[in-house]
Every structure is written in structure tokens, then in C-alpha cells.
Design a protein around this motif. Structure first.
Motif, short mmCIF file in Angstrom:
data_model
loop_
_atom_site.label_atom_id
_atom_site.label_comp_id
_atom_site.label_asym_id
_atom_site.label_seq_id
_atom_site.Cartn_x
_atom_site.Cartn_y
_atom_site.Cartn_z
N GLY A 1 7.96 42.41 34.85
CA GLY A 1 8.97 41.33 33.59
C GLY A 1 10.26 41.75 33.49
N SER A 2 10.65 42.01 34.36
CA SER A 2 12.38 42.34 34.49
C SER A 2 13.07 41.85 35.58
N ASN A 3 14.34 41.83 35.66
CA ASN A 3 14.97 41.11 36.92
C ASN A 3 16.60 41.91 36.64
N VAL A 4 16.97 42.33 37.84
CA VAL A 4 18.44 43.09 37.73
C VAL A 4 19.39 42.58 38.65
N THR B 1 25.79 45.58 36.26
CA THR B 1 24.61 44.86 36.47
C THR B 1 24.08 43.94 35.00
N ARG B 2 23.43 43.11 35.34
CA ARG B 2 22.77 42.34 34.32
C ARG B 2 21.38 42.76 34.67
N ILE B 3 20.52 42.99 33.19
CA ILE B 3 18.98 43.18 33.12
C ILE B 3 18.53 42.19 32.34
N ASP B 4 17.61 41.41 32.96
CA ASP B 4 16.85 40.59 31.96
C ASP B 4 15.57 40.97 31.88
N ALA C 1 14.96 39.74 26.21
CA ALA C 1 15.99 40.71 26.03
C ALA C 1 17.09 40.68 27.12
N VAL C 2 18.37 41.03 26.72
CA VAL C 2 19.36 41.04 27.98
C VAL C 2 20.34 42.11 27.56
N ALA C 3 20.46 42.86 28.70
CA ALA C 3 21.48 44.08 28.64
C ALA C 3 22.54 44.00 30.03
N PHE C 4 23.57 44.59 29.58
CA PHE C 4 24.56 44.72 30.71
C PHE C 4 24.74 46.23 30.91
#
Length: 234
Positions: A85-88, A107-110, A179-182
Motif C-alpha cells: 500500500g505504498s510507493n516510493v 524521495t516522494r512516498i505515497d 498520505a504523502v511525504a517527502f
């Protein structure tokens, strides 16, 4: 006299070792060293004598242009319909050649709801994480000598958390929306070792007896885990 000679020799060795350690990651001695994977395309006055820095050849500075320092696409969400359930999305020296010798990457993490960036390490970088959207439960574990202490925090939009170099860490979306994180990392090529993938999905497999004893479980459990498909979200 032999003792004096031994002491001098020992100090010389220690001094040499200190110099080698300091010299292993030198600061850049030029404005930039745009990366090339081979010296044939170095061009200009380099050619066959192209300089090899941090695992890459340097492009002739006269041939460098703005695109060597550019990447587009981090505004686009990635597909998170996978087992984790995530993608980098990684932006390192392989995506921006101009990052070579600069010691940084991104990186961007979705995350889908309940999406996980599983326990992993970056062997060559510390990381700071910035939450752009959603709510993440994050944490890292200290080394054996520090008792394997767990530090965790729930992060919301705008919050920042730091993961020290080499330590196992993770992020879990505990919200009900995406959610999104950098993340910024202190290496042009930080590397990633996903713990489960490395331990149970290595090629060839680690001897099951080793893992059964290490984890203090029955060999059938190890056999089951080694037969699973370990998804890579990078």
C-alpha cells in the motif's frame, strides 16, 4: 628502544587510518561533476581520461546544461495498489546526474490508507521526513549497543521527523485517506535494505537453519516465509 619503535609504528598506522577515513568522502573540488556512466561519453577534453568521482565519470563542464540538474514528476501520485500500500519515487544521482558529489537526494512516498513503508535502512544516509498530507506513524530502532530502543511519533501535515544513518525505520499511514511525504537524504545514492526482503527473500536463500536459530522459530516457519513474494515498493 624496541618499545619506542613499536609506539612510533603504531601511531603512524593510526594516523594513516585516520587520514584514510577522512579521505573516503571528500568535499567537491569543483563546482560540479555531472555524472556519466562511462568515459566514452565524457566528451571534450576529458575523453578516455575522464575523471572518475563517487562511482561516476565527470561530464565535460563545457557540455553541461540545465537539464543535468533537473527532474520533473514528483507532483504526480504513484500507484499504491500493491501488497504494501505504498510507493516510493526516488530522485538520486541516477535520476539527476548533477547530484554527483553533492551528497543529497530526495524521495516522494505515497501511502494508501493503512499503507506501509516497511522496516528498512539506508546504509549511506540519514533521512528527514516531511509529511505533506495525511497522518503517519513513524519510528526507528537504535543499535544493539543502545539496547534496540524504539522511538516513535505520530506525524501530521507539516510535521518533520529524522531517521539517523543506518538505523532501521518505518512509516505507516494510520489515517483514513491517502498520505504523502517527502524525504531528504544525506547521500547522492543512499541505498535501501528492506529487512524482510533481505532476510527472507535473498537470492540464493539464506540457509534456513541460520534463520530458524536466529529468530528462535521452527524451521517450517522459515520455510513458509522464504516461499513468500516479498514486494519492493521502491
Amino acid at each position: 628502544m624496541k618499545g619506542v619503535h613499536f609506539l612510533i609504528s603504531t601511531l603512524a598506522i593510526l594516523a594513516s587510518a585516520t587520514f584514510l577515513v577522512s579521505a573516503s568522502d571528500p568535499s567537491p573540488l569543483q563546482d560540479f561533476c555531472v555524472a556519466l556512466n562511462d568515459n566514452k561519453s565524457a566528451g571534450g577534453y576529458f575523453g578516455a581520461n575522464a575523471v572518475f568521482v563517487n562511482g561516476k565519470f565527470c561530464k565535460d563542464p563545457k557540455l553541461v546544461n540545465a537539464n543535468d540538474f533537473f527532474f520533473s514528476g514528483l507532483q504526480n501520485p504513484r500507484n499504491t495498489q500493491n501488497p504494501l500500500g505504498s510507493n516510493v519515487t526516488t530522485v538520486n544521482v541516477d535520476q539527476i546526474a548533477g547530484l554527483n558529489t553533492l551528497g543529497i537526494s530526495l524521495t516522494r512516498i505515497d501511502f494508501a490508507p493503512n499503507g506501509l513503508n516497511p522496516p528498512h535502512t539506508h546504509p549511506r544516509a540519514s533521512e528527514f521526513l516531511v509529511v505533506l498530507e495525511g497522518t503517519l506513524y513513524v519510528g526507528f530502532v537504535t543499535s544493539n549497543g543502545d539496547g534496540n530502543r524504539l522511538f516513535t511519533k505520530v506525524l501530521n501535515k507539516g510535521d518533520v521527523f529524522v531517521f539517523p544513518i543506518g538505523l532501521i525505520h518505518f512509516q505507516l499511514n494510520v489515517g483514513h485517506v491517502n498520505a504523502v511525504a517527502f524525504a531528504g537524504l544525506s547521500s547522492q545514492n543512499p541505498g535501501v535494505i528492506t529487512i524482510a526482503n533481505a532476510v527472507f527473500g535473498s537470492k540464493p536463500p539464506i540457509n534456513p537453519d541460520v534463520l530458524a536459530k536466529a529468530f528462535q522459530v521452527d524451521g517450517n516457519v522459515v520455510d513458509y516465509l522464504q516461499k513468500q513474494f516479498w514486494y519492493d515498493n521502491n
